[in-house]
Design an enzyme around this catalytic site. Structure first.
Site, short mmCIF file in Angstrom:
data_model
loop_
_atom_site.label_atom_id
_atom_site.label_comp_id
_atom_site.label_asym_id
_atom_site.label_seq_id
_atom_site.Cartn_x
_atom_site.Cartn_y
_atom_site.Cartn_z
N ARG A 25 52.03 35.05 34.89
CA ARG A 25 50.73 34.85 35.54
C ARG A 25 50.58 33.44 36.09
O ARG A 25 49.51 32.85 36.02
CB ARG A 25 49.58 35.16 34.59
CG ARG A 25 49.43 36.62 34.23
CD ARG A 25 48.85 37.40 35.41
NE ARG A 25 48.66 38.80 35.08
CZ ARG A 25 47.53 39.31 34.61
NH1 ARG A 25 46.49 38.54 34.44
NH2 ARG A 25 47.44 40.59 34.34
N ARG A 29 43.96 32.58 38.39
CA ARG A 29 42.65 31.93 38.39
C ARG A 29 42.58 30.53 37.83
O ARG A 29 41.58 29.86 37.96
CB ARG A 29 41.64 32.83 37.66
CG ARG A 29 41.21 34.01 38.49
CD ARG A 29 40.54 35.05 37.63
NE ARG A 29 41.47 35.52 36.60
CZ ARG A 29 41.24 36.52 35.77
NH1 ARG A 29 40.10 37.12 35.81
NH2 ARG A 29 42.15 36.91 34.89
N ARG A 38 41.39 34.01 46.92
CA ARG A 38 40.79 35.21 46.31
C ARG A 38 39.38 35.45 46.85
O ARG A 38 38.99 36.60 47.08
CB ARG A 38 40.79 35.00 44.79
CG ARG A 38 40.22 36.11 43.95
CD ARG A 38 41.10 37.32 43.94
NE ARG A 38 40.45 38.39 43.20
CZ ARG A 38 39.50 39.16 43.71
NH1 ARG A 38 39.09 38.98 44.94
NH2 ARG A 38 38.95 40.12 42.99
N ASP A 75 50.68 43.87 41.22
CA ASP A 75 50.23 44.28 39.89
C ASP A 75 51.05 45.48 39.42
O ASP A 75 51.60 46.22 40.25
CB ASP A 75 48.74 44.63 39.89
CG ASP A 75 48.19 44.62 38.46
OD1 ASP A 75 47.86 43.53 37.95
OD2 ASP A 75 48.12 45.70 37.84
N TYR A 151 47.20 52.84 30.75
CA TYR A 151 46.05 52.55 31.63
C TYR A 151 45.60 53.80 32.37
O TYR A 151 44.40 54.01 32.58
CB TYR A 151 46.40 51.44 32.64
CG TYR A 151 46.38 50.06 32.04
CD1 TYR A 151 45.17 49.38 31.83
CD2 TYR A 151 47.56 49.42 31.66
CE1 TYR A 151 45.14 48.11 31.27
CE2 TYR A 151 47.54 48.15 31.10
CZ TYR A 151 46.33 47.51 30.90
OH TYR A 151 46.30 46.26 30.34
O1 CP3 Z 1 51.68 35.42 38.61
C1 CP3 Z 1 52.05 36.54 38.20
O2 CP3 Z 1 52.39 36.74 37.02
C2 CP3 Z 1 52.22 37.67 39.21
C3 CP3 Z 1 51.30 38.71 39.29
C4 CP3 Z 1 50.90 39.65 38.16
C5 CP3 Z 1 49.57 40.13 38.07
N1 CP3 Z 1 49.53 41.10 37.09
C6 CP3 Z 1 48.44 39.66 38.91
C7 CP3 Z 1 47.06 39.88 38.42
C8 CP3 Z 1 51.64 40.30 37.17
C9 CP3 Z 1 53.10 40.12 36.79
C10 CP3 Z 1 50.77 41.22 36.51
C11 CP3 Z 1 51.19 42.14 35.44
C12 CP3 Z 1 50.19 42.96 34.74
N2 CP3 Z 1 49.06 43.54 35.27
C13 CP3 Z 1 50.30 43.36 33.39
C14 CP3 Z 1 51.45 43.03 32.46
C15 CP3 Z 1 51.46 41.65 31.96
C16 CP3 Z 1 50.32 41.29 31.04
O3 CP3 Z 1 49.57 40.37 31.39
O4 CP3 Z 1 50.20 41.91 29.97
C17 CP3 Z 1 49.18 44.16 33.09
C18 CP3 Z 1 48.86 44.78 31.76
C19 CP3 Z 1 48.41 44.27 34.29
C20 CP3 Z 1 47.15 45.05 34.49
C21 CP3 Z 1 46.01 44.18 34.84
N3 CP3 Z 1 45.89 43.51 36.04
C22 CP3 Z 1 44.88 43.88 34.06
C23 CP3 Z 1 44.63 44.42 32.67
C24 CP3 Z 1 44.08 43.02 34.81
C25 CP3 Z 1 42.70 42.49 34.43
C26 CP3 Z 1 42.76 41.38 33.48
C27 CP3 Z 1 42.99 40.06 34.14
O5 CP3 Z 1 43.89 39.33 33.71
O6 CP3 Z 1 42.25 39.75 35.08
C28 CP3 Z 1 44.74 42.76 36.03
C29 CP3 Z 1 44.26 41.89 37.13
C30 CP3 Z 1 45.19 40.86 37.66
N4 CP3 Z 1 46.53 41.03 37.88
C31 CP3 Z 1 44.82 39.54 38.07
C32 CP3 Z 1 46.00 38.93 38.54
C33 CP3 Z 1 46.14 37.54 39.13
C34 CP3 Z 1 43.41 38.95 38.05
C35 CP3 Z 1 42.61 39.55 39.19
C36 CP3 Z 1 41.77 38.54 39.92
O7 CP3 Z 1 42.28 37.55 40.44
O8 CP3 Z 1 40.57 38.80 40.01
#
Ligand code: CP3
Length: 349
Positions: A25, A29, A38, A75, A151
Site C-alpha cells: 500500500r 492516503r 483521488r 485492487d 469479499y
Molecule cells: O500501493 C499498493 O499497494 C497498490 C494498490 C493496492 C490497493 N489494494 C489499493 C487500494 C493493493 C495491492 C490492494 C490489495 C487489496 N485490496 C487487499 C489485499 C491486501 C491487504 O491490504 O490486505 C485487499 C483485502 C483489498 C480490498 C480492499 N480495497 C479493501 C478492504 C479496501 C478498503 C479499505 C481501505 O484500505 O481503504 C480497499 C480500498 C483500497 N485499495 C484503497 C487503496 C489505495 C483505498 C481507497 C481510497 O483511496 O479511497
C-alpha cells in the site's frame, strides 16, 4: 536489464546489489499527492481503470522515496467486478459488492470474466514500466482466491467473515464453482499484467488465517499453486511472492507447495524462526509492524535494525507485515529506508 534489479535478484536466489525495499500500500492516503489525484476522480474504481492517473499514483511513492519496486495501482476486487459482481468503494466503509450466497446468486455473474474491463490495468503496467529505471521492479498482483471469494460471499468488509467461513467449511458446489471462476480470472489478470511488463507477481491472500488448517491445502495452497503454474505456462518463469496472513507454522509449506520465490509474512511471525527455518529455503518479505512505522522515533529505528541484523540482504525484502497505515507520516517512511541504506553501506554494498 532484469539482472540488475535488487528485488529480482533476491527472488531468484542471487546476491542483490543492495537490500530491496518497498511497502505494501505504498501508493495511498498517507501521501498528499495521492489525495489530490483521488479528489479529482469520482470513485476509487474510476482511478483503478484510468491508466493515466493510475500510473501517476503508482509512481508517486517512487518519486518521494528510494524504493526498489512499484506495485501497480489497482485492487484485488477488480477480478470480482470483471466476473459481473456489482462493486462500489464507499468512503469509510470500504468495498460493497453484490453478495454471492448460493447457486441462484452465482447465476447472476458471468461464467467467463469480461477481460476487456481489465485492460486499463494492463495499460497502467505498460506506462509504469516505461517510467521506472532498469533497476526498479514492477510488481503485478491479484488476490488469493479465498480472500476474493470471502469479499464476494459477504458482499463487503465484515469483521469475522463468518458467512464466508461457513460456506468454506460446507464446501457446496456453488462455492467450488465460484472458486473456479475466481482462479481462471486471476490467471488471466496476472497473465495480462506479466505480458504488459510486470517483473514479479504477488498474491494477496489476506484472510488465509480465517480457515481451519485442514482447508489450507484445498482453499489456499492448491488454488494458488494452480495460478502460479498456469501463469508460468503462459508467460514463462516469472517470480511470485505469496502474502497469506495467519498461516502459523505453515509458511514453508505454503512456499514449497505453491512454487513461490518469497513469502510475505505478517508482523506477528517470530524473526528468529524466519532467520533459522524460512529464509534458508525461501526469501522472506516483511515484517515491520505498520503501527511501528506509524509511531516512528526510537521504536522504529530499533525494529528496523533488529530485522536487518536478523535477515541477510540476499534472502530478505524489506517491507511491512501489512499495508501502510493512512496516518503514517512520510518522514517515518524516509527514515526507515535511510536505515536500510545505511546498513547496506556498512555491509559493503
Ligand atoms: O500501493 C499498493 O499497494 C497498490 C494498490 C493496492 C490497493 N489494494 C489499493 C487500494 C493493493 C495491492 C490492494 C490489495 C487489496 N485490496 C487487499 C489485499 C491486501 C491487504 O491490504 O490486505 C485487499 C483485502 C483489498 C480490498 C480492499 N480495497 C479493501 C478492504 C479496501 C478498503 C479499505 C481501505 O484500505 O481503504 C480497499 C480500498 C483500497 N485499495 C484503497 C487503496 C489505495 C483505498 C481507497 C481510497 O483511496 O479511497
Amino acid at each position: 536489464m532484469s539482472r540488475s534489479q535488487p528485488l529480482l535478484s533476491v527472488l531468484r536466489g542471487e546476491i542483490p546489489s543492495r537490500r530491496p525495499v518497498w511497502l505494501m500500500r505504498q501508493a495511498g492516503r498517507y501521501l498528499d499527492e495521492y489525495k489530490m489525484v483521488r479528489a479529482r476522480v469520482g470513485s476509487f474504481l474510476d482511478l483503478c481503470y484510468d491508466p493515466v492517473l493510475a500510473s501517476e499514483v503508482t509512481l508517486q511513492p517512487l518519486r518521494r522515496f528510494d524504493l526498489d519496486a512499484a506495485i501497480v495501482f489497482s485492487d484485488i476486487l477488480v477480478v470480482a467486478h470483471a466476473l459481473g459482481a456489482k462493486l462500489e468503494f464507499r468512503e469509510g466503509e470500504g468495498p460493497v459488492l453484490s453478495a454471492v450466497r448460493g447457486s441462484v446468486d452465482l447465476r447472476e455473474l458471468s461464467a467467463v470474466a469480461d477481460l476487456e474491463q481489465l485492460s486499463p490495468v494492463f495499460e497502467t503496467v505498460r506506462r509504469v514500466r516505461a517510467n521506472i529505471t532498469a533497476e526498479q521492479s514492477l510488481i503485478g498482483f491479484c488476490g488469493g482466491p479465498w480472500t476474493v471469494a470471502s469479499y464476494m460471499i459477504e458482499g463487503g468488509s465484515v469483521d469475522d467473515r463468518i458467512v464466508a467461513r461457513q460456506a468454506a467449511v460446507v464446501g457446496a458446489e456453488w462455492f467450488s464453482d465460484l472458486f473456479e471462476r475466481i482462479i481462471e480470472t486471476s490467471v488471466a489478470y496476472l497473465v495480462g499484467q506479466a505480458s504488459a511488463g510486470a517483473d514479479a507477481l504477488q498474491i494477496f491472500d489476506t484472510w488465509a488465517g480465517d480457515l481451519p488448517e485442514f482447508l489450507f491445502e484445498d482453499l489456499v495452497f492448491a488454488p494458488i499453486r494452480r495460478i502460479v503454474e498456469e501463469v508460468r505456462l503462459a508467460v514463462g518463469e516469472i517470480p511470485f511472492i505469496g502474502f497469506a496472513r495467519g498461516l502459523g507454522v505453515s509458511y514453508l509449506e505454503f512456499a514449497r507447495r505453491c512454487g513461490l520465490n518469497a513469502v510475505s509474512v505478517g508482523s506477528s511471525v517470530d524473526v528468529g524462526w524466519l532467520r533459522d527455518v524460512v529464509s534458508p529455503v525461501v526469501a522472506v518479505q516483511g515484517n515491520l509492524d505498520p503501527a511501528v512505522l506509524l509511531t516512528g522515533g526510537a521504536v522504529l529505528d530499533k525494529s528496523v535494525r533488529r530485522l536487518l541484523s536478523a535477515l541477510p540482504p540476499h534472502s530478505h525484502i524489506m517491507n511491512l507485515g501489512h499495508g501502510v497505515h493512512p496516518a503514517t507520516p512520510v518522514e517515518h517512511v524516509a527514515r526507515m529506508i535511510d536505515i536500510v541504506r545505511e546498513a547496506d553501506t556498512k555491509r559493503g554494498g
